[in-house]
Design a protein around this motif. Structure first.
Motif, PDB file in Angstrom:
ATOM      1  N   GLY A 238      -4.124  -4.835   0.649  1.00 52.57           N
ATOM      2  CA  GLY A 238      -3.332  -5.827  -0.065  1.00 52.57           C
ATOM      3  C   GLY A 238      -2.316  -5.213  -1.005  1.00 52.57           C
ATOM      4  N   LYS A 239      -2.637  -4.050  -1.552  1.00 51.48           N
ATOM      5  CA  LYS A 239      -1.732  -3.424  -2.521  1.00 51.48           C
ATOM      6  C   LYS A 239      -0.413  -2.984  -1.889  1.00 51.48           C
ATOM      7  N   LYS A 240      -0.350  -2.912  -0.571  1.00 53.42           N
ATOM      8  CA  LYS A 240       0.869  -2.458   0.109  1.00 53.42           C
ATOM      9  C   LYS A 240       1.815  -3.598   0.469  1.00 53.42           C
ATOM     10  N   LEU A 241       1.370  -4.844   0.274  1.00 49.20           N
ATOM     11  CA  LEU A 241       2.175  -5.968   0.720  1.00 49.20           C
ATOM     12  C   LEU A 241       3.094  -6.448  -0.395  1.00 49.20           C
ATOM     13  N   PRO A 242       4.389  -6.429  -0.184  1.00 48.44           N
ATOM     14  CA  PRO A 242       5.326  -6.966  -1.184  1.00 48.44           C
ATOM     15  C   PRO A 242       5.327  -8.484  -1.131  1.00 48.44           C
ATOM     16  N   ASP A 243       5.954  -9.091  -2.132  1.00 49.31           N
ATOM     17  CA  ASP A 243       6.049 -10.555  -2.152  1.00 49.31           C
ATOM     18  C   ASP A 243       6.977 -10.999  -1.027  1.00 49.31           C
ATOM     19  N   GLY A 244       6.412 -11.637  -0.041  1.00 48.07           N
ATOM     20  CA  GLY A 244       7.189 -12.084   1.108  1.00 48.07           C
ATOM     21  C   GLY A 244       6.285 -12.753   2.124  1.00 48.07           C
ATOM     22  N   PRO A 246       3.697 -13.107   4.681  1.00 47.04           N
ATOM     23  CA  PRO A 246       2.629 -12.132   4.941  1.00 47.04           C
ATOM     24  C   PRO A 246       2.664 -11.505   6.322  1.00 47.04           C
ATOM     25  N   TRP A 247       2.859 -12.317   7.371  1.00 47.01           N
ATOM     26  CA  TRP A 247       2.791 -11.748   8.712  1.00 47.01           C
ATOM     27  C   TRP A 247       3.880 -10.703   8.930  1.00 47.01           C
ATOM     28  N   GLU A 248       5.037 -10.982   8.429  1.00 50.75           N
ATOM     29  CA  GLU A 248       6.135 -10.019   8.593  1.00 50.75           C
ATOM     30  C   GLU A 248       5.778  -8.682   7.938  1.00 50.75           C
ATOM     31  N   GLU A 249       5.202  -8.756   6.735  1.00 51.26           N
ATOM     32  CA  GLU A 249       4.849  -7.529   6.019  1.00 51.26           C
ATOM     33  C   GLU A 249       3.646  -6.831   6.647  1.00 51.26           C
ATOM     34  N   ILE A 250       2.682  -7.613   7.145  1.00 48.94           N
ATOM     35  CA  ILE A 250       1.509  -7.022   7.804  1.00 48.94           C
ATOM     36  C   ILE A 250       1.931  -6.289   9.071  1.00 48.94           C
ATOM     37  N   MET A 251       2.792  -6.932   9.862  1.00 48.21           N
ATOM     38  CA  MET A 251       3.264  -6.307  11.105  1.00 48.21           C
ATOM     39  C   MET A 251       4.028  -5.014  10.792  1.00 48.21           C
ATOM     40  N   LYS A 252       4.822  -5.044   9.733  1.00 48.54           N
ATOM     41  CA  LYS A 252       5.583  -3.864   9.342  1.00 48.54           C
ATOM     42  C   LYS A 252       4.632  -2.747   8.895  1.00 48.54           C
ATOM     43  N   ASP A 253       3.616  -3.124   8.107  1.00 53.16           N
ATOM     44  CA  ASP A 253       2.659  -2.130   7.615  1.00 53.16           C
ATOM     45  C   ASP A 253       1.892  -1.476   8.759  1.00 53.16           C
ATOM     46  N   LEU A 254       1.615  -2.244   9.803  1.00 54.15           N
ATOM     47  CA  LEU A 254       0.867  -1.717  10.948  1.00 54.15           C
ATOM     48  C   LEU A 254       1.763  -0.936  11.913  1.00 54.15           C
ATOM     49  N   GLY A 255       3.050  -0.906  11.626  1.00 53.36           N
ATOM     50  CA  GLY A 255       3.965  -0.155  12.481  1.00 53.36           C
ATOM     51  C   GLY A 255       4.162  -0.789  13.847  1.00 53.36           C
ATOM     52  N   GLY A 292      -0.452  -9.898  -5.239  1.00 53.80           N
ATOM     53  CA  GLY A 292      -1.370 -10.891  -4.691  1.00 53.80           C
ATOM     54  C   GLY A 292      -1.216 -12.276  -5.270  1.00 53.80           C
ATOM     55  N   GLN A 293      -1.025 -12.371  -6.598  1.00 50.48           N
ATOM     56  CA  GLN A 293      -0.912 -13.692  -7.221  1.00 50.48           C
ATOM     57  C   GLN A 293       0.385 -14.400  -6.829  1.00 50.48           C
ATOM     58  N   ALA A 294       1.370 -13.645  -6.385  1.00 48.23           N
ATOM     59  CA  ALA A 294       2.623 -14.244  -5.928  1.00 48.23           C
ATOM     60  C   ALA A 294       2.569 -14.596  -4.447  1.00 48.23           C
ATOM     61  N   ILE A 295       1.830 -13.790  -3.671  1.00 50.59           N
ATOM     62  CA  ILE A 295       1.818 -13.966  -2.215  1.00 50.59           C
ATOM     63  C   ILE A 295       0.886 -15.081  -1.760  1.00 50.59           C
ATOM     64  N   TRP A 296      -0.379 -15.032  -2.213  1.00 48.67           N
ATOM     65  CA  TRP A 296      -1.432 -15.757  -1.513  1.00 48.67           C
ATOM     66  C   TRP A 296      -1.670 -17.221  -1.898  1.00 48.67           C
ATOM     67  N   PRO A 297      -1.458 -17.648  -3.128  1.00 50.89           N
ATOM     68  CA  PRO A 297      -1.752 -19.055  -3.439  1.00 50.89           C
ATOM     69  C   PRO A 297      -1.026 -20.043  -2.533  1.00 50.89           C
ATOM     70  N   ARG A 299       0.369 -19.086   0.524  1.00 49.26           N
ATOM     71  CA  ARG A 299       0.491 -18.626   1.907  1.00 49.26           C
ATOM     72  C   ARG A 299      -0.843 -18.335   2.598  1.00 49.26           C
ATOM     73  N   LEU A 300      -1.911 -18.187   1.836  1.00 44.56           N
ATOM     74  CA  LEU A 300      -3.179 -17.775   2.448  1.00 44.56           C
ATOM     75  C   LEU A 300      -3.730 -18.830   3.389  1.00 44.56           C
ATOM     76  N   ALA A 301      -3.627 -20.100   3.030  1.00 45.58           N
ATOM     77  CA  ALA A 301      -4.149 -21.161   3.900  1.00 45.58           C
ATOM     78  C   ALA A 301      -3.472 -21.128   5.266  1.00 45.58           C
ATOM     79  N   GLY A 302      -2.157 -20.878   5.272  1.00 45.35           N
ATOM     80  CA  GLY A 302      -1.442 -20.790   6.544  1.00 45.35           C
ATOM     81  C   GLY A 302      -1.897 -19.612   7.374  1.00 45.35           C
ATOM     82  N   LEU A 303      -2.124 -18.475   6.716  1.00 43.48           N
ATOM     83  CA  LEU A 303      -2.588 -17.286   7.441  1.00 43.48           C
ATOM     84  C   LEU A 303      -3.967 -17.527   8.051  1.00 43.48           C
ATOM     85  N   VAL A 304      -4.859 -18.131   7.279  1.00 43.83           N
ATOM     86  CA  VAL A 304      -6.204 -18.436   7.800  1.00 43.83           C
ATOM     87  C   VAL A 304      -6.094 -19.387   8.986  1.00 43.83           C
ATOM     88  N   HIS A 305      -5.227 -20.364   8.885  1.00 42.54           N
ATOM     89  CA  HIS A 305      -5.014 -21.313   9.990  1.00 42.54           C
ATOM     90  C   HIS A 305      -4.497 -20.601  11.232  1.00 42.54           C
TER      91      HIS A 305
END
Length: 375
Positions: A238-244, A246-255, A292-297, A299-305
């Motif tokens: 989680g510490k590597k994800l910028p405010d944006g 989530p999927w875009e940043e996760i995909m980028k982090d995973l290369g 985290g406090q900027a990203i997830w409140p 966006r997290l429900a959408g990611l779980v969905h």
């Protein structure tokens, strides 16, 4: 084709052979359902989501965790089995088969004189063995426990009758055999009441715990182990994800390739799990860190969905307890996102942890409370 059909016919079998070229295969692999998205990427891409890809992805996360993950001083904790159970780990089915075999063995050692008890035990054995033989099927734990309770209730009067038939001062091997059967039934019932069995159908789980309790270490060690057994697992920090987004940043982090949609990645991860007969693990550690406090409140429900649409993926999240209300949106209550608490070490586990690091403490006085939170 003709030769193969002729050989089959000569042996009394009738077969048909249809050629599926690349077009036909892609058509079947890309049906218009969420679970089909990404199947082509998984089955035909030579480098994406292979075991080597999973291993390299984890090694990068492992390096970034630094001292937060130290496999040499790892201590097995019950919470580990909870997370592994969400993947439908093969050990679940091995255990169920062993439970059935134990009851069957104990039943065979009795005189089987009570028809009702024997029938109830046989039903329990068959239920355990049947579920153990179907790794992709449901695991109805509540129904299993009810079946075992019925067997126990049927055995009790049989045991009482046999016990009272002979003086307590005399050997009573028949009553002893029934008692052993009863113990086997009770042991299986108690085993199925353990926490990990409650989560075999859980596909999204939040691990909470105090700072330093070892949440990151726990997730990393499970990811490491699963990949070593050549099963699919991905860990994102989680510490590597910028405010944006989530999927875009996760995909980028995973290369991952920029032209690969998140849905296709999830479809490929889903296909990897299905191919292995286990749920693939997608872990996001420390939702509370950095942004985290900027990203997830929001966006997290959408990611779980998004992940919930893929039945062969298990989503594991972690968050520091004190940040739970700040990071996890209200709509993700425990019915939609079950929680499990990482308590840190017990006194015994803390002693084992210290021993692995070459530290030995006197038994008394007990002075190791500060080590129960290891990090």
């Amino acid at each position: 084709k003709t030769e193969s059909i002729a050989k089959a016919s000569a042996s009394g079998r009738k077969i048909e052979i249809d050629l599926w070229g690349a077009f036909e295969l892609k058509k079947r692999l890309t049906a218009s359902t969420p679970t089909a998205a990404g199947r082509v990427a998984y089955w035909f891409n030579q480098t994406l989501l292979t075991i080597e890809w999973f291993r390299k992805s984890f090694e990068r996360a492992r390096t970034e965790l630094g001292e937060r993950y130290s496999p040499d001083s790892h201590i097995d904790l019950p919470i580990r089995r909870v997370i592994e159970a969400t993947t439908r780990d093969p050990f679940l089915f091995t255990e169920l088969a062993a439970f059935g075999e134990d009851i069957k063995k104990k039943l065979a050692e009795t005189n089987q004189a009570d028809t009702a008890a024997v029938t109830a035990c046989t039903d329990a054995i068959q239920a355990l063995v049947q579920i153990a033989s179907m790794p992709s099927g449901p695991i109805p734990i509540v129904r299993l426990r009810e079946t075992l309770e019925m067997a126990r209730d049927a055995i009790m009067p049989w045991y009482s009758t046999q016990r009272d038939a002979i003086s307590s001062s005399q050997p009573n091997p028949l009553a002893n055999a029934i008692s052993n059967l009863l113990s086997a039934i009770k042991n299986v019932s108690h085993a199925l009441a353990e926490q990990h069995w409650k989560h075999v159908d859980t596909r999204a789980l939040l691990v909470i715990g105090e700072a330093g309790s070892g949440k990151s270490h726990l997730l990393a060690d499970i990811c490491d182990h699963i990949i070593e057994t050549e099963q699919p697992a991905v860990m994102v920090l989680g510490k590597k994800l910028p405010d944006g987004e989530p999927w875009e940043e996760i995909m980028k982090d995973l290369g991952l390739p920029r032209d690969l949609p998140a849905e296709s990645f999830l479809g490929a991860l889903n296909a990897a799990g299905q191919a292995m007969g286990v749920r693939a693990l997608l872990m996001i550690d420390a939702l509370n860190e950095k942004n985290g406090q900027a990203i997830w409140p929001e966006r997290l429900a959408g990611l779980v969905h998004d992940v919930d649409r893929f039945e062969w993926i298990s989503l594991i999240l972690s968050c520091r307890s004190t940040y739970e209300r700040l990071v996890i949106p209200d709509e993700l209550d425990e019915t939609k996102l079950p929680r499990v608490t990482h308590e840190g070490f017990s006194v015994r586990q803390a002693r084992l942890y210290l021993k692995k690091r070459g530290i030995y403490l006197a038994e008394e006085p007990n002075s190791i409370e500060e080590f129960e939170i290891p990090l």
